[in-house]
Design a protein around this motif. Sequence first.
Motif, mmCIF file in Angstrom:
data_model
loop_
_atom_site.group_PDB
_atom_site.id
_atom_site.type_symbol
_atom_site.label_atom_id
_atom_site.label_comp_id
_atom_site.label_asym_id
_atom_site.label_seq_id
_atom_site.Cartn_x
_atom_site.Cartn_y
_atom_site.Cartn_z
ATOM 1 N N HIS A 168 1.204 -1.307 0.090
ATOM 2 C CA HIS A 168 0.295 -0.262 0.111
ATOM 3 C C HIS A 168 1.012 1.185 -0.207
ATOM 4 C CE1 HIS A 168 -2.477 3.194 1.740
ATOM 5 N NE2 HIS A 168 -1.817 3.355 2.293
ATOM 6 N N SER A 186 -6.434 2.086 -0.062
ATOM 7 C CA SER A 186 -6.975 1.777 1.050
ATOM 8 C C SER A 186 -8.738 2.458 1.680
ATOM 9 C CB SER A 186 -5.992 2.645 1.805
ATOM 10 O OG SER A 186 -5.643 4.052 1.766
ATOM 11 N N HIS A 231 3.326 4.147 8.571
ATOM 12 C CA HIS A 231 2.435 2.718 8.629
ATOM 13 C C HIS A 231 3.225 2.140 8.655
ATOM 14 C CE1 HIS A 231 -1.291 2.382 5.856
ATOM 15 N NE2 HIS A 231 -0.995 3.784 5.890
ATOM 16 N N HIS A 248 3.866 9.186 5.129
ATOM 17 C CA HIS A 248 3.042 8.415 4.879
ATOM 18 C C HIS A 248 3.291 7.426 5.344
ATOM 19 C CE1 HIS A 248 0.400 5.817 2.372
ATOM 20 N NE2 HIS A 248 -0.720 5.247 2.717
HETATM 21 FE FE LIG Z 1 -2.273 4.306 4.128
#
Ligand SMILES: [Fe+2]
Length: 409
Positions: free
Chosen positions: A49, A78, A138, A134
């Motif tokens: 992702h 997502s 994660h 980002h």
């Molecule tokens: Fe994300």
Amino acid sequence: MTSTITTDLVDQFLGVRALTENVAGLLSAEDQAAQSMPDASPAKWHRAHTTWFFEEFLLDPTGQYTSYDASYRYLFNSYYEAVGPRHPRAQRGLVTRPNAAEIGRYRAHVDDAMAALLTNGDAPPALVQLGLHHEQQHQELLVMDAKHLLSRHPFAPVLVERDADSGTEAAPLGWREVEGGLISIGHEGDGFRFDNEGPQHQAFVLPFEIANRAVTNADWLAFVDDGGYQRAEFWLSDGWHAVQQYGWQAPEYWSQRDGERRVFTCSGERPLDPGEPVCHVSFYEADAYARWAGARLPTEQEWEVAARAVPGALGALLDPARLHPGAAGRQMIGDVWEWTSSAYLPYPGFAPMPGAVGEYNGKFMCDQHVLRGASCATPPGHERLTYRNFFPASARWAFSGLRLARNAA
Ligand SMILES: [Fe+2]
């Protein structure tokens, strides 16, 4: 000059990408495919992702990029409605293909394309930084989700071998007076921030006191032993309902064997360390504890003004060889996130980022609470004094603790 800047940016990019692979490398391919609950995602999914994010928002818009596999846009989006349909979150663990090795090849493909884009200097800087932060976000989720997954194994397996800390001792609980008044809240300056940290604005805060350290396991044990989980008078109505619904009697990952309190960690099950900050408690539990202790949670504005007064003091951040908080000390950033009493709402004048990435934060500003600080799963460089983390009030799988506050005497 440009070449130095782009080399630094490529290094920064590759450094962030490498840390994801280091953390994921603690897991086997089988570990990486499993999903322990709808809120958690397989490690393999996090790896894919974060890669998709660069593909979707930086590489595709160039019109020069050949996607690795068109189906990944469906599998690894997502929640971006503007991008299109996606695979249901709760079923991510059923996507056994592509396998973990294939995700590694996908990552390498995108890394090459991104390195070329960054070298050419053609990438919008704000989106590059968003993609990197980002991915760092994660990395923390990856640790949280891996810990939750392994905690569900009957024999509490070890994610990272680590000697137990010896003699962890917390400072005695004390109170720090903080002057009230009109204060500046939120991020200012050129450095990266998420859109939810701004704009900087004024807020009025009454004088208050804040604890000199986070609540510890020893503190929490006194609450448990005093019937904290059996006495409705300390709990919000929804919190008391959650206690009944989930059968809570202690923080997530606590257990008891032969009269000894134990806790599941990323290094397996260990005796409970009294000097560590309590971790993996929900907002409801934090709020109930504070009421039991004759105090309250700080608002996020109080937390921010108090944290400005202890600059430079950092607790444990993400270290793949540890993945565990240190002793509760004066630091307000690191070790565990700290629940605040504040609902997660837009700041006055909040403006989401333009385009599909505007969905990043703004659409979640409902029915969640703000946590401040950072945790031992937050990668170094991702922590910020103005950072606003957020989770629903019943969530316990983040590295979440608390610090007490009270009105000025
Ligand atoms: Fe994300």
